[in-house]
Scaffold this motif. Structure first.
Motif, PDB file in Angstrom:
ATOM      1  N   SER A   1      34.003  33.534  27.548  1.00 23.12           N
ATOM      2  CA  SER A   1      33.586  34.811  28.129  1.00 23.12           C
ATOM      3  C   SER A   1      33.458  34.707  29.639  1.00 23.12           C
ATOM      4  N   PRO A   2      33.984  35.695  30.377  1.00 19.86           N
ATOM      5  CA  PRO A   2      33.823  35.650  31.836  1.00 19.86           C
ATOM      6  C   PRO A   2      32.406  36.010  32.275  1.00 19.86           C
ATOM      7  N   ILE A   3      31.584  36.514  31.342  1.00 19.13           N
ATOM      8  CA  ILE A   3      30.255  36.947  31.767  1.00 19.13           C
ATOM      9  C   ILE A   3      29.201  35.871  31.564  1.00 19.13           C
ATOM     10  N   LEU A   4      29.487  34.879  30.753  1.00 20.39           N
ATOM     11  CA  LEU A   4      28.480  33.848  30.490  1.00 20.39           C
ATOM     12  C   LEU A   4      28.885  32.532  31.126  1.00 20.39           C
TER      13      LEU A   4
ATOM     14  N   ILE B   1      50.932  57.059  57.268  1.00 20.08           N
ATOM     15  CA  ILE B   1      50.981  55.968  56.287  1.00 20.08           C
ATOM     16  C   ILE B   1      49.582  55.383  56.104  1.00 20.08           C
TER      17      ILE B   1
ATOM     18  N   PHE C   1      47.252  55.249  52.653  1.00 18.68           N
ATOM     19  CA  PHE C   1      46.697  54.025  52.059  1.00 18.68           C
ATOM     20  C   PHE C   1      45.185  54.033  52.058  1.00 18.68           C
TER      21      PHE C   1
ATOM     22  N   SER D   1      25.358  38.538  32.897  1.00 19.35           N
ATOM     23  CA  SER D   1      25.757  37.326  33.623  1.00 19.35           C
ATOM     24  C   SER D   1      24.585  36.439  34.000  1.00 19.35           C
TER      25      SER D   1
END
Lengths: 391, 373
Positions: free
Chosen positions: A118-121, A10, A14, A92
């Motif tokens: 925007s998640p980048i600025l 297992i 994984f 960023s």
């Protein structure tokens, strides 16, 4: 032992997922492969937007500038990335946003929305409007091999932060003020000839060489109303704005004394207090504005003698009159445009919240009818120059 | 009872559970309802939450042994109505778990991976929650005890640095006219506090060694609301209520702007990834609570006795079904942003308030009237 025999397969299954997204060799990039964008510019094109990007200076290679066009900012960014030599654009670290004047006059809301969502600025990135020009031209043609456009803008930002007459306005602040007051302010820059020739050119290289260096310089403030640029406030008049928004930094003022001689004063600090005047029915009649300023004499010519008290008092009076004029002009502009870009409504609300709440019109609509009473108290703290001129 | 746990551990679980829905609901939701007074709506919720803690305390006083709220509900209403109520609650927990899977995935996508699909994150977190639900509740509770200081520590650090961005004119002035909006906004904080507590106490296994339950519950309520008040003040103070209502993730936008000691910036990816622990705890607890409810409905013993992970006896096949149900609901619910907004702002909080403030107190009153508890 039995548990271990079942657990190990297992865990091995994984562990395949622990290698990251895809393969470590296919989407892993070295830092050197990223082009770090520090300046971003927006211009309006029919049906879309032109996005211009610039990196910082990188050793002897200079800065990298690229541009893309698309129906949206994201599409323009994709185009710029697709058609560039770069592996990946890293936006960023964007420290400055430039918006061309035509785009600002048309509608700034799409660009401000993009920045805030925007998640980048970062939402607190400084925004500048290019007065009389486009962001594309100002990014592509500014600077030389020693000074990239990002470095120039860093210098501008530091200048604005330490000196007076202007204030850095960030995307989140412009958005918030537009939503709250319907108007906002934004720093304006002009794309103009540099005071020094390009790197590598001697000062005596000729007029053509000297004129080829272009830079970005502070050019006052832009007034934004309903997400559109409507007018500008010149650099000198911006001192009045600084007083009214209580962000007075170091700023120079040129006056003439009673004998029409040029005197240069440097305002070192200042503040304002705005009090509303209400009538008995709760209607707003006007605003009482009291300013305090402290200044020093930095330069005087001819037979000026600051040691005489009467001369110092006359100079102080001239400064007070000048500041009252600057502040009055800005207030008239705000009233004429019915644009509360100075956030005077907020100050009235802070002072009289219940009365403000019961105003029957918005504060912007009330502006033209308001009476402004301006009182200035200035003080000359000392002189950097001589007390008495040589002649 | 072999796999029991303490109250302090359970309250850590409640604290970690509290964080994800609080961050999702409170800043934008309260700003929309209360405007500038949004930051005050959190303390307004405190007296109501204390009253709710008293209700939970009264309910739990009727415990026998290590019973949780599920067993108390069964005793209060009897076999038929009790099973119906537990079945409904089990479905509600699955729905809530599925919704949190979805909203957690959307959070990761909007803040870090804008081009990714939500399904991958729903599936990953759902499987992790399922494997946690196949184990003992005690393990989950103890995990929360470890995770809680880490997550709260980071949150307090971020909120401390964010204080410098707060502007007075974004918070003041306030008038009595904002009171109505404030009270409406307090429902969000109240709802999140209620579900954190009743979901945690739903399970059995709690050992109260003479601890003052009501005092501890009140202290917990005060501390989480204080933290939430600080968070809301920082966000509203930094952005203003007008901009906060328009940001999809205002807390992470605030983190994006922070610069630590003029050197370290853009740490939002680290902070967002830390919230995955909170999501994991929340999903696992939802699955634990749901399977516990359904197994009681089926008359199975729901107490964990050290069974192996793939063992299906004693009704453990229900856990797999619950996991599947939560994952499928997370995959297929609220695919459009507007639909997710509706679920996030109205449907889920509405059902939560009905369960917290009507259903559970109603069950308690019926149980007391019928002298069953």
């Amino acid at each position: 032992m039995r548990k271990g025999r079942k657990t190990i397969p297992i865990v091995l299954c994984f562990s395949l997922m622990l290698s990251g997204c895809g393969s470590i060799y296919s989407n892993y990039l070295e830092v050197e492969q990223l082009l770090v964008i520090e300046t971003m510019g927006f211009d309006y094109l029919p049906g879309g937007v032109q996005l211009t990007l610039a990196s910082g200076l990188s050793g002897s290679e200079g800065d990298v500038k690229l541009s893309g066009v698309g129906a949206t900012v994201s599409a323009a960014l994709d185009q710029a990335r697709n058609y560039s030599f770069e592996d990946e654009l890293f936006c960023s670290q964007t420290n400055s946003i430039l918006i061309g004047e035509p785009a600002a006059k048309r509608n700034m809301e799409p660009y401000l929305s993009y920045i805030c969502q925007s998640p980048i600025l970062r939402t607190d990135v400084p925004v500048f409007i290019i007065r009389g020009g486009s962001a594309f031209e100002s990014i592509m043609e500014s600077g030389d091999s020693r000074h990239g456009v990002s470095e120039i803008l860093k210098g501008v930002t530091e200048y604005l932060e330490t000196r007076g007459g202007s204030h850095i306005f960030k995307a989140s602040q412009i958005s918030r003020d537009s939503l709250r007051h319907g108007s906002a302010l934004c720093c304006a820059l002009e794309f103009s000839q540099s005071a020094e020739p390009p790197a590598g050119e001697a000062p005596s290289a000729g007029e053509e060489a000297a004129q080829s260096a272009r830079t970005l310089a502070v050019a006052g403030l832009g007034i934004i109303k309903d997400s559109r640029l409507v007018e500008y406030i010149d650099q000198e008049a911006a001192i009045g704005v600084a007083f009214l928004i209580n962000k007075v930094g170091v700023s120079r003022v040129e006056l003439k004394d009673a004998m029409e001689r040029e005197i240069v004063l440097e305002i070192s600090s200042g503040s304002s207090r705005i009090l509303p005047r209400w009538d008995e029915a709760g209607e707003l009649l006007g605003l009482d504005i009291s300013l305090e300023a402290e200044a020093t004499v930095t330069e005087m010519n001819d037979n000026a003698d600051l040691s005489r008290e009467s001369y110092a008092q006359q100079l102080t009076g001239a400064l007070e009159e000048h500041l009252a004029q600057l502040v009055g002009d800005v207030l008239k502009q705000s009233a004429r445009l019915e644009a509360d870009f100075l956030a005077l409504g907020s100050q009235v609300e802070q002072h009289s919240p219940l009365l403000f709440r019961h105003l029957n019109k918005s504060f912007s609509e009330l502006l033209p009818a308001l009476e402004f009473r301006i009182a200035v108290r200035a003080r000359l703290s000392h002189t950097n120059d001589m007390k008495e001129s040589l002649t | 009872m072999k796999y029991s746990y303490k109250l302090r551990q359970l309250l850590s679980l409640a604290s970690v559970f509290f964080l994800s829905p609080a961050l999702r609901l409170v800043p934008s939701g309260t700003a929309e309802l209360a405007g500038r007074a949004a930051w005050l709506s959190v303390p307004v919720a405190l007296p109501f939450l204390i009253i709710y803690m008293y209700f939970i305390f009264c309910f739990l006083k009727r415990r026998q042994g290590h019973e949780g709220l599920a067993e108390l509900i069964l005793r209060s209403l009897g076999k038929v109505w009790g099973r119906l109520a537990l079945g409904f609650l089990g479905l509600w927990f699955l729905l809530y778990g599925g919704f949190m899977l979805r909203s957690g995935a959307v959070r990761i996508i909007t803040t870090i991976y804008p081009n990714a699909s939500a399904l991958l994150f729903v599936l990953s977190m759902g499987l992790l929650g399922l494997f946690a639900a196949l184990g003992a509740e005690r393990s989950l509770v103890r995990s929360a005890r470890i995770i809680c200081p880490a997550v709260l520590g980071v949150l307090i650090l971020v909120l401390s640095f964010a204080l410098v961005t707060v502007r007075r004119d974004n918070l003041l002035p306030l008038t009595v006219f904002e009171a109505e909006g404030c009270i409406k906004g307090s429902l969000a904080s109240l709802g999140v506090g209620c579900i954190s507590i009743y979901m945690c106490f739903f399970l059995n296994g709690l050992e109260l060694d003479g601890e003052r339950l009501f005092t501890r519950l009140c202290l917990w309520a005060v501390s989480v609301l204080l933290l939430l008040f600080w968070l809301n003040t920082d966000i509203i103070g930094a952005f203003g209520h007008e901009l906060t209502t328009r940001l999809s993730q205002p807390f992470f936008a605030l983190v994006r702007n922070l610069v630590f000691f003029r050197s370290l910036e853009r740490v939002e990816a680290l902070v967002v990834s830390l919230w995955i622990f909170s999501d994991f705890i929340l999903i696992s607890l939802c699955l634990h609570a749901a399977q516990h409810a359904f197994r009681l409905v089926l008359g199975c013993q729901s107490e964990y006795r050290g069974e192996r992970i793939f063992e299906l006896g004693h009704g453990r096949w229900v856990i797999w079904l619950c996991g599947l149900g939560a994952i499928l609901s997370g995959c297929f619910m609220a695919g459009e942003p507007e639909t997710l907004e509706f679920w996030s702002r109205q449907l889920i909080p509405g059902i939560n308030l009905l369960v917290s403030l009507l259903l559970l107190p109603g069950i308690y009153i019926i149980g007391r009237l019928r002298k069953r508890i």
